[in-house]
Motif scaffolding. Structure first.
Motif, PDB file in Angstrom:
ATOM      1  N   SER A  27       0.853  -1.108   0.000  1.00 43.52           N
ATOM      2  CA  SER A  27       0.000   0.000   0.000  1.00 43.52           C
ATOM      3  C   SER A  27       0.870   1.130   0.000  1.00 43.52           C
ATOM      4  O   SER A  27       1.742   1.233   0.685  1.00 43.52           O
ATOM      5  CB  SER A  27      -0.666   0.074   1.254  1.00 43.52           C
ATOM      6  OG  SER A  27      -1.171  -0.110   1.822  1.00 43.52           O
ATOM      7  N   ALA A  28       0.743   2.065  -0.643  1.00 45.49           N
ATOM      8  CA  ALA A  28       1.726   3.048  -0.527  1.00 45.49           C
ATOM      9  C   ALA A  28       1.494   3.820   0.649  1.00 45.49           C
ATOM     10  O   ALA A  28       2.064   4.786   0.882  1.00 45.49           O
ATOM     11  CB  ALA A  28       1.678   3.931  -1.655  1.00 45.49           C
ATOM     12  N   LYS A  29       0.636   3.486   1.389  1.00 48.65           N
ATOM     13  CA  LYS A  29       0.477   4.293   2.520  1.00 48.65           C
ATOM     14  C   LYS A  29       1.236   3.682   3.574  1.00 48.65           C
ATOM     15  O   LYS A  29       1.397   2.532   3.625  1.00 48.65           O
ATOM     16  CB  LYS A  29      -0.913   4.348   2.906  1.00 48.65           C
ATOM     17  CG  LYS A  29      -1.492   3.649   3.522  1.00 48.65           C
ATOM     18  CD  LYS A  29      -2.855   3.641   3.767  1.00 48.65           C
ATOM     19  CE  LYS A  29      -3.630   4.602   4.184  1.00 48.65           C
ATOM     20  NZ  LYS A  29      -4.689   4.759   4.448  1.00 48.65           N
ATOM     21  N   PRO A  30       1.634   4.383   4.452  1.00 49.65           N
ATOM     22  CA  PRO A  30       2.376   3.732   5.451  1.00 49.65           C
ATOM     23  C   PRO A  30       1.508   2.665   5.905  1.00 49.65           C
ATOM     24  O   PRO A  30       0.735   2.816   6.774  1.00 49.65           O
ATOM     25  CB  PRO A  30       2.532   4.771   6.491  1.00 49.65           C
ATOM     26  CG  PRO A  30       2.308   6.003   5.780  1.00 49.65           C
ATOM     27  CD  PRO A  30       1.547   5.703   4.565  1.00 49.65           C
ATOM     28  N   ALA A  31       1.582   1.610   5.326  1.00 53.05           N
ATOM     29  CA  ALA A  31       0.679   0.584   5.642  1.00 53.05           C
ATOM     30  C   ALA A  31       0.626   0.406   7.055  1.00 53.05           C
ATOM     31  O   ALA A  31      -0.095  -0.317   7.600  1.00 53.05           O
ATOM     32  CB  ALA A  31       1.136  -0.667   5.050  1.00 53.05           C
ATOM     33  N   SER A  32       1.382   0.828   7.730  1.00 58.67           N
ATOM     34  CA  SER A  32       1.181   0.703   9.078  1.00 58.67           C
ATOM     35  C   SER A  32       0.634   1.948   9.558  1.00 58.67           C
ATOM     36  O   SER A  32       0.261   2.153  10.588  1.00 58.67           O
ATOM     37  CB  SER A  32       2.451   0.456   9.696  1.00 58.67           C
ATOM     38  OG  SER A  32       2.803   1.292  10.502  1.00 58.67           O
ATOM     39  N   ILE A 237      -1.934  -3.845  -4.647  1.00 58.09           N
ATOM     40  CA  ILE A 237      -2.920  -4.166  -5.676  1.00 58.09           C
ATOM     41  C   ILE A 237      -2.780  -5.624  -6.103  1.00 58.09           C
ATOM     42  O   ILE A 237      -3.771  -6.346  -6.280  1.00 58.09           O
ATOM     43  CB  ILE A 237      -2.757  -3.238  -6.904  1.00 58.09           C
ATOM     44  CG1 ILE A 237      -3.076  -1.780  -6.521  1.00 58.09           C
ATOM     45  CG2 ILE A 237      -3.651  -3.703  -8.046  1.00 58.09           C
ATOM     46  CD1 ILE A 237      -4.518  -1.510  -6.176  1.00 58.09           C
ATOM     47  N   GLY A 238      -1.539  -6.086  -6.249  1.00 60.56           N
ATOM     48  CA  GLY A 238      -1.327  -7.483  -6.613  1.00 60.56           C
ATOM     49  C   GLY A 238      -1.875  -8.428  -5.566  1.00 60.56           C
ATOM     50  O   GLY A 238      -2.513  -9.448  -5.885  1.00 60.56           O
ATOM     51  N   TRP A 239      -1.628  -8.096  -4.320  1.00 63.52           N
ATOM     52  CA  TRP A 239      -2.128  -8.909  -3.207  1.00 63.52           C
ATOM     53  C   TRP A 239      -3.660  -8.899  -3.210  1.00 63.52           C
ATOM     54  O   TRP A 239      -4.306  -9.935  -3.018  1.00 63.52           O
ATOM     55  CB  TRP A 239      -1.576  -8.334  -1.913  1.00 63.52           C
ATOM     56  CG  TRP A 239      -1.768  -9.132  -0.668  1.00 63.52           C
ATOM     57  CD1 TRP A 239      -2.584 -10.211  -0.487  1.00 63.52           C
ATOM     58  CD2 TRP A 239      -1.126  -8.915   0.584  1.00 63.52           C
ATOM     59  NE1 TRP A 239      -2.493 -10.671   0.801  1.00 63.52           N
ATOM     60  CE2 TRP A 239      -1.605  -9.895   1.483  1.00 63.52           C
ATOM     61  CE3 TRP A 239      -0.199  -7.985   1.039  1.00 63.52           C
ATOM     62  CZ2 TRP A 239      -1.186  -9.953   2.807  1.00 63.52           C
ATOM     63  CZ3 TRP A 239       0.218  -8.043   2.367  1.00 63.52           C
ATOM     64  CH2 TRP A 239      -0.265  -9.022   3.242  1.00 63.52           C
ATOM     65  N   ALA A 240      -4.246  -7.730  -3.447  1.00 65.89           N
ATOM     66  CA  ALA A 240      -5.707  -7.607  -3.475  1.00 65.89           C
ATOM     67  C   ALA A 240      -6.315  -8.467  -4.583  1.00 65.89           C
ATOM     68  O   ALA A 240      -7.359  -9.104  -4.409  1.00 65.89           O
ATOM     69  CB  ALA A 240      -6.103  -6.145  -3.666  1.00 65.89           C
ATOM     70  N   ILE A 257      -7.315   0.274  -9.039  1.00 69.65           N
ATOM     71  CA  ILE A 257      -6.590   1.448  -9.527  1.00 69.65           C
ATOM     72  C   ILE A 257      -5.298   1.636  -8.730  1.00 69.65           C
ATOM     73  O   ILE A 257      -5.338   1.859  -7.520  1.00 69.65           O
ATOM     74  CB  ILE A 257      -7.445   2.732  -9.389  1.00 69.65           C
ATOM     75  CG1 ILE A 257      -8.832   2.535 -10.005  1.00 69.65           C
ATOM     76  CG2 ILE A 257      -6.715   3.919 -10.002  1.00 69.65           C
ATOM     77  CD1 ILE A 257      -8.831   2.342 -11.495  1.00 69.65           C
ATOM     78  N   CYS A 258      -4.157   1.539  -9.435  1.00 69.07           N
ATOM     79  CA  CYS A 258      -2.876   1.781  -8.778  1.00 69.07           C
ATOM     80  C   CYS A 258      -2.469   3.217  -9.086  1.00 69.07           C
ATOM     81  O   CYS A 258      -1.940   3.516 -10.160  1.00 69.07           O
ATOM     82  CB  CYS A 258      -1.822   0.799  -9.293  1.00 69.07           C
ATOM     83  SG  CYS A 258      -0.221   0.975  -8.463  1.00 69.07           S
ATOM     84  N   GLU A 259      -2.737   4.104  -8.153  1.00 69.22           N
ATOM     85  CA  GLU A 259      -2.485   5.521  -8.388  1.00 69.22           C
ATOM     86  C   GLU A 259      -2.501   6.282  -7.062  1.00 69.22           C
ATOM     87  O   GLU A 259      -3.029   5.805  -6.055  1.00 69.22           O
ATOM     88  CB  GLU A 259      -3.556   6.096  -9.317  1.00 69.22           C
ATOM     89  CG  GLU A 259      -3.266   7.531  -9.753  1.00 69.22           C
ATOM     90  CD  GLU A 259      -4.281   8.035 -10.764  1.00 69.22           C
ATOM     91  OE1 GLU A 259      -4.115   9.191 -11.222  1.00 69.22           O
ATOM     92  OE2 GLU A 259      -5.226   7.319 -11.078  1.00 69.22           O
ATOM     93  N   ASP A 260      -1.950   7.465  -7.106  1.00 69.88           N
ATOM     94  CA  ASP A 260      -1.991   8.347  -5.954  1.00 69.88           C
ATOM     95  C   ASP A 260      -3.448   8.716  -5.690  1.00 69.88           C
ATOM     96  O   ASP A 260      -4.183   9.095  -6.603  1.00 69.88           O
ATOM     97  CB  ASP A 260      -1.169   9.594  -6.261  1.00 69.88           C
ATOM     98  CG  ASP A 260      -1.320  10.637  -5.188  1.00 69.88           C
ATOM     99  OD1 ASP A 260      -0.810  10.420  -4.090  1.00 69.88           O
ATOM    100  OD2 ASP A 260      -1.976  11.660  -5.461  1.00 69.88           O
ATOM    101  N   ALA A 261      -3.878   8.593  -4.439  1.00 68.49           N
ATOM    102  CA  ALA A 261      -5.280   8.818  -4.104  1.00 68.49           C
ATOM    103  C   ALA A 261      -5.753  10.226  -4.423  1.00 68.49           C
ATOM    104  O   ALA A 261      -6.845  10.426  -4.961  1.00 68.49           O
ATOM    105  CB  ALA A 261      -5.511   8.518  -2.621  1.00 68.49           C
ATOM    106  N   MET A 262      -4.947  11.224  -4.100  1.00 72.56           N
ATOM    107  CA  MET A 262      -5.364  12.601  -4.355  1.00 72.56           C
ATOM    108  C   MET A 262      -5.518  12.884  -5.838  1.00 72.56           C
ATOM    109  O   MET A 262      -6.470  13.523  -6.274  1.00 72.56           O
ATOM    110  CB  MET A 262      -4.370  13.573  -3.735  1.00 72.56           C
ATOM    111  CG  MET A 262      -4.451  13.659  -2.225  1.00 72.56           C
ATOM    112  SD  MET A 262      -6.050  14.266  -1.638  1.00 72.56           S
ATOM    113  CE  MET A 262      -5.984  15.958  -2.204  1.00 72.56           C
TER     114      MET A 262
END
Length: 379
Positions: A27-32, A237-240, A257-262
């Motif tokens: 996740s590009a988010k700090p998944a944590s 996304i691959g994992w999903a 969708i693999c992209e920046d959320a904003m």
């Protein structure tokens, strides 16, 4: 141009990519991304593409990013309901067995797992020999996004194993950021969403921002919704997609969708696309696939502002969850009410908690706070 600290009162930049900088894999988010609970262990939450250690901010040409100013809202603020504590004792293959002394003991399918939990200040309720029978123990850096490794006291375990939650099958995975591919505190939101979708007289459209490994998206799709899942991490996304196949939902109407959320929601706003339910679970810090930087305190107001514009005329709800932030739930509660001025409805905010359920999964114990949330719903 170097990304500068934004100060209150100034226009927000078109929001930088949400990175998943959390510990969530893929996740590009700090998944944590979470300041609390396990999310703190989120993989560099959903926005980063590597196994997630959070990359340090780099120079970003903000002028090249799409943006718009915050909308000046008028009208009455929505009614409020605070504090609201949404509690889960587990579901499917998950429950919290015990916690204490900075640790938590959880059941994930066949495995008993020990992970750090800074908020577990109390003594352990169960004896040491119960904890000693854990199948996996996370060791190493205990910081919210610290990397570490798994120790398997009883026997070596594979990297993944099957799990099920709310009727959805997916893979659990031992990641370097202590996460296992699902954040069970979200069960309360997912159950609410599932109920709304199943009760609707039409297929609802769901937008899942910072979607990580897709469990929420799969719950929504299985209930009958059309889902758009957004995450900046290719790994997530691959994992999903793997989880989609495991759940036998390959033909379900899900857009990955693999992209920046904003960037994505700004484009959706310009296109005039609308959604009935929006879930947004941003990290405190994250990075998009092209180096965009997300800082929650800087960019959250604009993100919510855009999400409001993406709500359909008969929308069912907008849900925000926040981890790893030094703030009261009132901070996001008041932001949500200001964002939804003139929209009517109700804003309910508080905390998500998981209650210990003992070895049998049925014996209530202490409540462990995991995250803050704010939710707008129509009256």
């Amino acid at each position: 141009m170097k990304n500068k600290e934004r100060r209150p009162g100034k226009p927000f930049p078109g929001a930088k990519a949400k990175g998943n900088g959390s510990d969530r894999p893929g996740s590009a988010k700090p998944a944590s991304a979470k300041g609390r609970d396990d999310r703190s262990s989120r993989p560099p939450r959903r926005d980063a593409d590597a196994p997630k250690s959070r990359p340090q901010p780099q120079a970003v040409d903000t002028a090249a990013e799409p943006s718009r100013p915050l909308t000046v809202r008028s009208g009455e603020r929505p009614a409020e309901r605070v504090p609201l504590i949404l509690e889960s004792t587990g579901a499917g293959d998950f429950h919290l067995i015990d916690s204490g002394e900075g640790l938590k003991l959880e059941q994930y399918g066949p495995y008993r797992i020990v992970r750090p939990e800074a908020q577990a200040l109390w003594p352990k309720a169960l004896p040491t020999h119960v904890w000693d029978k854990a199948d996996a123990v996370f060791t190493g850096d205990t910081d919210e996004d610290g990397m570490g490794r798994w120790r398997f006291p009883r026997e070596a375990l594979g990297e993944t194993w099957p799990l099920s939650l709310l009727g959805v099958d997916f893979h659990g995975r031992f990641t370097a950021f202590r996460h296992v591919g699902v954040f069970p505190e979200q069960i309360a939101h997912w159950s609410w969403m599932k109920e709304k979708i199943e009760a609707a007289d039409r297929p609802l459209k769901v937008l899942n921002l910072f979607g990580y490994t897709g469990v929420a998206s799969l719950v929504a799709a299985a209930a009958g919704a059309e889902v758009t899942h957004v995450d900046a991490s290719k790994k997530a996304i691959g994992w999903a997609r793997e989880n989609q196949s495991l759940s036998r939902l390959d033909k379900a109407p899900i857009r990955w969708i693999c992209e920046d959320a904003m960037k994505f929601i700004l484009r959706e706003e310009r296109r005039g696309n609308r959604y009935d339910i929006i879930l947004t679970d941003p990290p405190k810090f994250g990075r998009g696939p092209n180096g965009e930087v997300w800082q929650l305190f800087d960019h959250l107001p604009l993100m919510l502002d855009i999400c409001r514009e993406l709500l359909a005329p008969k929308a069912v709800g907008l849900v925000l969850t926040a981890y790893s932030i030094r703030a009261s739930f009132y901070s996001i509660h008041e932001l949500m009410r200001e964002t939804m001025r003139g929209k009517g409805g109700l804003v309910e905010s508080g905390e998500l908690v998981i209650r210990e359920a003992g070895l049998d999964g049925k014996t209530p114990g202490r409540a462990l706070s995991t995250s803050l949330f704010s939710r707008w719903v129509p009256k």
